[in-house]
Design a protein around this motif. Structure first.
Motif, mmCIF file in Angstrom:
data_model
loop_
_atom_site.group_PDB
_atom_site.id
_atom_site.type_symbol
_atom_site.label_atom_id
_atom_site.label_comp_id
_atom_site.label_asym_id
_atom_site.label_seq_id
_atom_site.Cartn_x
_atom_site.Cartn_y
_atom_site.Cartn_z
ATOM 1 N N GLU A 169 0.845 -1.231 0.048
ATOM 2 C CA GLU A 169 -0.013 -0.145 0.049
ATOM 3 C C GLU A 169 0.982 1.307 0.053
ATOM 4 O O GLU A 169 0.338 2.543 0.361
ATOM 5 N N HIS A 183 -2.788 3.035 9.031
ATOM 6 C CA HIS A 183 -3.886 2.349 8.240
ATOM 7 C C HIS A 183 -4.218 0.924 9.247
ATOM 8 O O HIS A 183 -3.308 0.346 9.289
ATOM 9 N N HIS A 185 -6.911 -2.682 9.813
ATOM 10 C CA HIS A 185 -8.247 -3.355 9.276
ATOM 11 C C HIS A 185 -9.007 -3.517 10.704
ATOM 12 O O HIS A 185 -9.349 -4.535 10.994
ATOM 13 N N HIS A 244 -12.516 -3.370 3.758
ATOM 14 C CA HIS A 244 -11.068 -3.342 3.868
ATOM 15 C C HIS A 244 -10.568 -2.954 5.063
ATOM 16 O O HIS A 244 -10.046 -3.494 5.861
HETATM 17 ZN ZN LIG Z 1 -5.017 -2.614 3.922
#
Ligand SMILES: [Zn+2]
Length: 728
Positions: A169, A183, A185, A244
């Motif tokens: 990413e 980031h 999840h 996601h």
């Molecule tokens: Zn991810």
């Protein structure tokens, strides 16, 4: 009794993160309940930012020349990574945009971004490699870029060529202009977005604070879309990526981190207020069958059969989990629907496959019937998996190669979930993901209905070349995927044998009398131990049940426990002789019988290894009480070889002599060398090779027999060479 379970690091790439570190004596793990039921301090969703800790981190890394922004990036990455409701097994990454000097002293703009294989909870600056930002920004002008090209460009622009691969990413982190980007999840974000009206729900919960990005597989295309959405919403504090996870932005490490906590808290609060509690009200009754009674059967069904001649079955190590939440999920009448929909976030598909197998509820009275029904469920799973592959491979021009068809997670109503991996760490990671799935799906079902990404999207993730490359990793060691139990595991030979098997890649269970020695051996070997008195049927059953509860089964047993009794036959008391037979013969029989019972349930063969003795073939004066039961044990080796060859269970033994151990103590070495009028060194090396034989030599010989696939009924001598004691 509780004990620490630690594992040696096996190289970063293969090390999943976040596995619970404690197990109790039964092998069951204490795992915190998820959503809305915070049981541990680390599980509470609140900011754990601490000015004092932040300053200490800056100072500590400052001494090593690490800049303040990178130090704080490490600090908050660890805060995120140590909360399993935010981050599990690689499900997240972070970055900071900064400036540094290259080797010529020139200032360059860089992106420090999480490197592949690093655990966010324990990350170090080396886990956030610097990538030159300029070239990454230039890529935004492209229409498309393949995954391989993307990885190549990222690697080419690393400041340190030996650094790990920057996250998949990375481009998203580079193209969104904010300085600090976090980031995760987060479970709660998945609950909201894994519903048919997930997008509307997110708008309602997050308002303008998070801009919404539709589901796109990670990589170039997702980065492009995220950039476009972020540019259209310059005031947003982050992004929610449907099905996601969440990104949050900040000018400082603290701001990005605390926004994550705040926004995830909003999601959790919404879930708590809207969920119906339907799962909590389910009346769950546990099956009458214990996990260790069925684990070997499941382990056998999940193994991929070998060809019977040259190829070993491909085994898995299992991890069992249960809790009231898991049992409720498994009892719900709609289990067959919601369990087969897909994963809660795409990257789970790589470790758990897109869906689990559901097995029937066992009853102790009819384990045979249960076993047959389970076999047919696993067979159907394998056929469905082949059909799924055949449906989607043509979209990739038939270029993908089908992975093995074994389910990675088996759901057993009334008993819990069994997750599999190629080692205990991998099984633990899969179990963590399966538990997260249950928490997220239950909550989504209580709000409306669980919805995953499409089957085609699941396939593309499961067969994503970048992820498959990550999993493939290094070549497996020769006894990877095998479970070995060692009796007398806390003694000198037992410990050396455990080390030799671990070097060969096996999972180790030490069986020995409980107490200080076993605790020390567990600690020294970073292994698990189970109290087991080999002179008691019940204790042997319990010891093996411990091993099976922990690893799901057994492939190799080293029946090693023993002790020496001496005395001339004409004088020795019956009790002495009987005591020696109990430990040096009957215990081997008891251990082998229980091992064979488990191996036959698995149906994938096995290896019985016995520590016999030189005394069995070359008796010494006054050693009858020790040598006679060992002679019987040598017969036992051959008897098991004859009777279980057809089960692919091999039976072999070691004749070792003159090893410093509990059987030959230092005092005995002193006394015997003195009696022969030689030095201790000469006594210990009085053999054809002229060198002392070590416990590690015995361990290596056991491993060699475990690997000798065409050898059964054999005795291997480990004595430095002694023709008088040679078998033939
Ligand atoms: Zn991810």
């Amino acid at each position: 009794m509780r004990f620490e379970y630690r594992r040696r690091r096996r190289g970063r790439e293969s090390r999943p993160s976040g596995c619970p570190e404690r197990v109790d004596a039964s092998g069951a793990r204490a795992y915190p309940l998820r959503l809305g039921a915070a049981h541990t301090e680390r599980d509470v969703m609140k900011s754990r930012w601490d000015d004092k800790h932040a300053t200490e981190t800056i100072e500590r890394y400052g001494e090593r020349g690490i800049a303040e922004d990178l130090a704080l990036r490490v600090y908050t990455t660890r805060l995120l990574g140590s909360n399993p409701r935010l981050v599990l097994h690689g499900g997240g990454n972070t970055s900071v945009k900064s400036r540094t000097r290259d080797v010529t002293g020139e200032e360059v703009d860089v992106l420090y971004v999480k490197g592949s294989g690093w655990d966010m909870g324990t990350i170090e600056p080396a886990g956030l490699p610097a990538v030159q930002l300029g070239p990454l920004l230039g890529l935004a002008a492209l229409e498309s870029l393949s995954d391989e090209e993307m990885v190549n460009v990222q690697r080419r622009n690393l400041l340190d060529a030996t650094a790990p691969n920057p996250s998949v990413e990375t481009l998203l982190h580079a193209w969104v202009p904010h300085r600090f980007i976090d980031h995760t999840h987060a479970d709660a974000a998945l609950v909201l977005t894994d519903q048919p009206d997930g997008e509307a729900l997110c708008r309602d919960v997050f308002g303008d604070r998070l801009a919404i990005v539709p589901y796109i597989m990670p990589g170039f295309a997702l980065a492009k879309k995220a950039k476009e959405v972020a540019e259209a919403h310059p005031e947003a504090e982050g992004l929610v990526l449907l099905k996601h996870g969440v990104f949050t932005f900040g000018d400082t490490a603290r701001e990005a981190y605390e926004r994550m906590i705040e926004l995830v808290t909003l999601a959790e609060e919404r879930i708590e207020s809207d969920r119906s509690r339907a799962f909590a009200s389910i009346d769950t009754t546990a099956a009458d069958t214990a996990p260790h009674e069925i684990a070997p059967i499941i382990r056998g069904l999940l193994a991929n059969p070998g060809d019977g001649a040259f190829e070993e079955p491909q085994r898995f190590v299992l991890e069992h989990r249960t809790s009231p939440e898991i049992l409720a999920y498994l009892t719900h009448p709609e289990l067959a629907r919601y369990s087969q929909v897909g994963t809660v976030t795409p990257d789970h598909a790589i470790r758990t496959k897109p869906w689990p197998v559901v097995l029937p509820t066992p009853t102790r009275d009819d384990l045979g019937g249960w076993s047959a029904a389970s076999r047919s469920a696993v067979d159907s799973y394998r056929r469905a998996y082949e059909a799924y592959f055949a449906r989607h491979n043509p979209r990739h021009d038939g270029a993908k190669r089908m992975l093995d068809t074994s389910p990675r997670v088996a759901l057993v109503p009334g008993v819990g979930l069994f997750a599999s991996g190629r080692d205990a760490t991998g099984a633990c990671a899969a179990a963590d993901l399966a538990e997260t799935t249950i928490a997220v799906v239950s909550a989504a079902e209580e709000m409306s209905r669980f919805e995953s990404i499409s089957e085609a999207d699941l396939f593309d993730i499961e067969y994503w070349s970048l992820e498959q490359a990550k999993l493939a990793g290094a070549r497996e060691r020769p006894l990877a995927r095998h479970v070995v139990a060692i009796t007398g595991g806390a003694g000198a030979i037992g410990r050396a044998t455990a080390l030799a098997f671990r070097e060969a890649g096996a999972e180790i269970a030490l069986l020995d009398l409980g107490g200080g020695d076993l605790d020390r051996a567990e600690h020294e070997l970073e292994s698990v131990g189970f109290a087991c008195d080999v002179t008691s049927d019940e204790s042997v059953r319990e010891g093996f049940a411990g091993d099976v509860s922990r690893f799901g089964g057994l492939d190799i047993v080293v029946s090693n426990a023993g002790a020496a009794w001496q005395g001339a036959m004409a004088d020795v008391a019956d009790e002495t002789l009987r005591a020696s037979f109990e430990l040096n013969f009957f215990a081997h029989q008891r251990v082998a019988r229980e091992a064979v019972r488990i191996m036959r349930l698995q149906g994938t063969g096995g290896s019985l290894l016995f520590n016999v003795s030189k005394q069995s073939v070359s008796p010494g004066r006054d050693f009858g009480p020790y040598g006679l039961p060992k002679t019987a044990a040598l017969g036992l080796v051959r008897q098991y070889a004859i009777e279980h060859g057809r089960d692919d269970i091999r039976s072999n033994g070691i004749n070792a002599d003159r090893i410093r151990s509990g059987v030959l103590t230092e005092e005995m070495v002193t006394a015997r060398s003195a009696a022969r009028g030689v030095s201790e060194d000469d006594y210990m090396s009085g053999n054809l090779l002229g060198r002392e034989v070590l416990a590690s030599d015995v361990g290596q010989a056991f491993v060699a027999l475990a690997l000798a696939r065409a050898t059964t009924g054999a005795i291997l001598t480990v004595d430095g060479g002694n023709i008088a004691a040679a078998l033939r």
